[in-house]
Design an enzyme around this catalytic site. Structure first.
Site, mmCIF file in Angstrom:
data_model
loop_
_atom_site.group_PDB
_atom_site.id
_atom_site.type_symbol
_atom_site.label_atom_id
_atom_site.label_comp_id
_atom_site.label_asym_id
_atom_site.label_seq_id
_atom_site.Cartn_x
_atom_site.Cartn_y
_atom_site.Cartn_z
ATOM 1 C CD GLU A 91 -1.170 2.347 2.166
ATOM 2 O OE1 GLU A 91 -1.852 3.354 2.314
ATOM 3 O OE2 GLU A 91 0.007 2.268 2.565
ATOM 4 C CB CYS A 123 -4.239 -5.185 4.406
ATOM 5 S SG CYS A 123 -4.014 -3.619 5.230
ATOM 6 C CB THR A 164 -3.473 0.663 14.451
ATOM 7 O OG1 THR A 164 -3.868 1.713 13.552
ATOM 8 C CG2 THR A 164 -4.468 0.603 15.578
ATOM 9 C CG HIS A 245 -5.542 -7.878 7.817
ATOM 10 N ND1 HIS A 245 -4.214 -7.528 7.711
ATOM 11 C CD2 HIS A 245 -6.228 -6.702 7.973
ATOM 12 C CE1 HIS A 245 -4.104 -6.219 7.787
ATOM 13 N NE2 HIS A 245 -5.307 -5.687 7.942
ATOM 14 C CE LYS A 254 -13.436 -4.777 18.695
ATOM 15 N NZ LYS A 254 -13.718 -3.406 18.262
ATOM 16 C CB SER A 320 -9.273 -0.970 3.739
ATOM 17 O OG SER A 320 -9.299 -1.312 5.097
HETATM 18 N N1 CAA Z 1 -8.818 -0.225 29.045
HETATM 19 C C1 CAA Z 1 -9.166 -1.218 28.198
HETATM 20 N N2 CAA Z 1 -9.790 -0.994 27.003
HETATM 21 C C2 CAA Z 1 -10.045 0.297 26.668
HETATM 22 C C3 CAA Z 1 -9.701 1.370 27.512
HETATM 23 C C4 CAA Z 1 -9.059 1.067 28.765
HETATM 24 N N3 CAA Z 1 -8.683 2.025 29.613
HETATM 25 N N4 CAA Z 1 -10.092 2.511 26.913
HETATM 26 C C5 CAA Z 1 -10.655 2.171 25.728
HETATM 27 N N5 CAA Z 1 -10.619 0.822 25.571
HETATM 28 C C6 CAA Z 1 -11.106 0.032 24.429
HETATM 29 C C7 CAA Z 1 -12.438 0.507 23.895
HETATM 30 O O1 CAA Z 1 -13.508 0.027 24.693
HETATM 31 C C8 CAA Z 1 -12.407 -0.090 22.510
HETATM 32 O O2 CAA Z 1 -12.705 -1.475 22.598
HETATM 33 P P1 CAA Z 1 -13.689 -2.162 21.543
HETATM 34 O O3 CAA Z 1 -13.102 -1.929 20.201
HETATM 35 O O4 CAA Z 1 -13.714 -3.578 21.952
HETATM 36 O O5 CAA Z 1 -15.009 -1.458 21.674
HETATM 37 C C9 CAA Z 1 -10.940 0.023 22.104
HETATM 38 O O6 CAA Z 1 -10.210 0.225 23.335
HETATM 39 C C10 CAA Z 1 -10.629 1.144 21.128
HETATM 40 O O7 CAA Z 1 -11.032 2.359 21.688
HETATM 41 P P2 CAA Z 1 -12.021 3.376 20.964
HETATM 42 O O8 CAA Z 1 -13.323 2.740 20.740
HETATM 43 O O9 CAA Z 1 -12.003 4.637 21.756
HETATM 44 O O10 CAA Z 1 -11.405 3.567 19.525
HETATM 45 P P3 CAA Z 1 -10.435 4.673 18.937
HETATM 46 O O11 CAA Z 1 -11.177 5.903 18.643
HETATM 47 O O12 CAA Z 1 -9.223 4.796 19.780
HETATM 48 O O13 CAA Z 1 -10.017 3.981 17.540
HETATM 49 C C11 CAA Z 1 -9.427 2.331 15.946
HETATM 50 C C12 CAA Z 1 -9.609 2.626 17.430
HETATM 51 C C13 CAA Z 1 -10.752 2.544 15.225
HETATM 52 C C14 CAA Z 1 -8.971 0.905 15.796
HETATM 53 C C15 CAA Z 1 -8.342 3.324 15.403
HETATM 54 O O14 CAA Z 1 -7.110 3.013 15.984
HETATM 55 C C16 CAA Z 1 -8.195 3.276 13.881
HETATM 56 O O15 CAA Z 1 -8.896 3.972 13.148
HETATM 57 N N6 CAA Z 1 -7.227 2.427 13.367
HETATM 58 C C17 CAA Z 1 -6.982 2.352 11.906
HETATM 59 C C18 CAA Z 1 -8.039 1.592 11.137
HETATM 60 C C19 CAA Z 1 -7.977 0.085 11.343
HETATM 61 O O16 CAA Z 1 -6.963 -0.484 11.685
HETATM 62 N N7 CAA Z 1 -9.108 -0.589 11.083
HETATM 63 C C20 CAA Z 1 -9.171 -2.043 11.180
HETATM 64 C C21 CAA Z 1 -10.071 -2.659 10.135
HETATM 65 S S1 CAA Z 1 -9.510 -2.164 8.506
HETATM 66 C C22 CAA Z 1 -8.175 -3.189 8.208
HETATM 67 O O17 CAA Z 1 -7.996 -4.188 8.845
HETATM 68 C C23 CAA Z 1 -7.221 -2.802 7.127
HETATM 69 C C24 CAA Z 1 -6.011 -2.189 7.748
HETATM 70 O O18 CAA Z 1 -5.032 -2.882 8.011
HETATM 71 C C25 CAA Z 1 -6.010 -0.746 8.016
#
Ligand code: CAA
Length: 398
Positions: A91, A123, A164, A245, A254, A320
């Site tokens: 990518e 990916c 990430t 992945h 998940k 994606s």
């Molecule tokens: N203790 C334990 N867990 C905690 C916590 C704490 N103190 N505080 C927050 N968490 C948990 C939340 O509950 C949440 O858990 P769930 O996902 O199980 O609900 C998790 O930590 C993440 O927290 P947020 O919901 O607040 O999410 P965020 O706004 O920080 O964003 C993300 C997380 C969406 C993964 C972000 O990092 C992101 O956009 N990453 C890039 C996109 C990505 O990787 N997407 C994956 C699918 S796409 C793909 O796979 C292709 C690729 O490689 C990109």
């Protein structure tokens, strides 16, 4: 040397991954320190995201040099001479026209009489390359193919995606009569146009609709699994492991959890235990985009001594944009002999920890864009290949 033209071997072992290896740069950020710098509870990164460390690519390690570093240990003279195809999935392309694979081809001193190309689909790119390579060795069973996945995951400082990020490359030799994983011809594929994660040509960082990307990933996994079940491709009691992945380990977890209740507790427990071994390396490296699924495969094979030849596993590839493929493979006899557990652990443990300020400096360090000459310092003396600099808009490698 094994006789690749042997019909007997082809009937018994099929086609698949003969050797595989990974490379990641020699510096990282500790995510507890990053969490503190971003005023976030460290458990969010460690548990909520499921990552511990994140590889940081120095300016002299790009997708070309990382890919060549991953592939170099797989190549002896016999393997080099038998190669008919090199595909590099990425990518993080470095040129809109010239394939990164051509730079790698030169660095690895590969034969001129072979096809060399780059594939892009986020990916999923390396899986596309693997499928092309399998078709190639099926029609040319006396030749081998080299598939490289190489990426630098960049979302930007202090963004939700920052935790990430990661960097690294996986290289695989694909052949008839493989030693590691024979890949079955039956797969489930799906394509949908989505804006869950993308990187426009003008941007050095990716954009993501994070929560939506998770939803698409999970929906495409669930659909692929259901279709594979209907087609008789998957039956839980026959699966030793399910690989995913892994953009960050919680995402794969998940995916795995969607299977709970669809199989016996024993079967789910087995997949859940093996999942833990598949994320060990990724938790230290971060997202390497198209190589992440295959880093998970290496991690599983090198951390789970209970796996045996003949064990069957599912592999879920997700890119994606979006492309998904669920396919299956069986471990070959002698797969253990192709692993490099000690070398990979030493590579991970020997890395230098950057403080957050140093990581930010490396993140912001750029290459010249005006055609002037730039000379780079070598960062990793254990890695044979690196970018030495730029001159007249050309990248120079050693
Ligand atoms: N203790 C334990 N867990 C905690 C916590 C704490 N103190 N505080 C927050 N968490 C948990 C939340 O509950 C949440 O858990 P769930 O996902 O199980 O609900 C998790 O930590 C993440 O927290 P947020 O919901 O607040 O999410 P965020 O706004 O920080 O964003 C993300 C997380 C969406 C993964 C972000 O990092 C992101 O956009 N990453 C890039 C996109 C990505 O990787 N997407 C994956 C699918 S796409 C793909 O796979 C292709 C690729 O490689 C990109």
């Amino acid at each position: 040397m094994r006789n690749l033209e042997s019909e007997e071997h082809r009937e018994t072992r099929g086609f698949g991954i003969d050797k595989l290896n990974f490379y990641t740069p020699n510096q990282y950020v500790d995510l507890v320190e990053l969490a503190r710098a971003r005023c976030v509870d460290p458990d969010k990164y460690l548990i909520g995201i499921g990552q511990e460390r994140m590889a940081v690519a120095p300016v002299d390690q790009d997708i070309v040099s990382m890919g060549a570093n991953a592939a170099e240990p797989l190549l002896d003279d016999v393997t080099r001479a038998s190669l008919g195809l090199l595909v590099l999935g990425t990518e993080s392309g470095i040129d809109q026209s010239k394939a990164a694979a051509l730079f790698v081809h030169q660095l690895l001193a590969l034969p001129e009489g072979m096809r060399v190309m780059e594939i892009k689909e986020a990916c999923y790119g390396a899986t596309a390359g693997l499928m092309v390579a399998l078709d190639f060795v099926r029609s040319h069973p006396d030749r081998r193919a080299l598939v490289i996945a190489s990426d630098i995951a960049r979302y930007g400082l202090d963004t939700p995606g920052e935790v990430t990020q990661g960097a690294g490359a996986v290289a695989m030799i694909v052949s008839a009569d493989p030693t590691v994983l024979a890949i079955e011809p039956g797969t489930v594929v799906a394509s949908r146009s989505t804006y869950d994660f993308w990187r426009p040509n003008y941007s050095t960082v990716a954009f993501a609709q994070g929560k939506y990307s998770e939803e698409v990933y999970l929906a495409m996994f669930r659909d692929a699994w259901n279709r594979a079940s209907q087609m008789g491709l998957t039956c839980p009691e026959g699966l030793a492991a399910q690989l995913f992945h892994i953009p960050f380990s919680k995402m794969g977890r998940k995916g795995l959890r969607t299977l709970q209740g669809m199989m016996t507790d024993d079967d789910y427990g087995r997949l859940a235990n093996r999942f833990e071994d598949s994320i060990r390396y990724g938790r230290q490296v971060g997202n390497i985009y198209t190589g992440s699924l295959y880093l998970g495969l290496i991690s599983l094979l090198e951390n789970d001594s209970s796996l045996r030849p003949g064990d069957r596993m599912g592999l879920f590839s997700y890119g994606s944009g979006s492309e998904a493929e669920l396919f299956f493979g069986k471990l070959c006899s002698g797969f253990q002999s192709e692993l490099n557990s000690a070398g990979h652990r030493a590579m991970l443990e020997g890395r230098t920890k950057l403080c957050v300020e140093e990581y930010e400096r490396v993140f912001n360090a750029g290459l010249v864009q005006d055609g002037s000459r730039q000379v780079l310092e070598r960062s990793d003396f254990d890695a044979p290949h690196y970018l030495t600099g730029l001159d007249r808009h050309q990248r120079l490698y050693r």
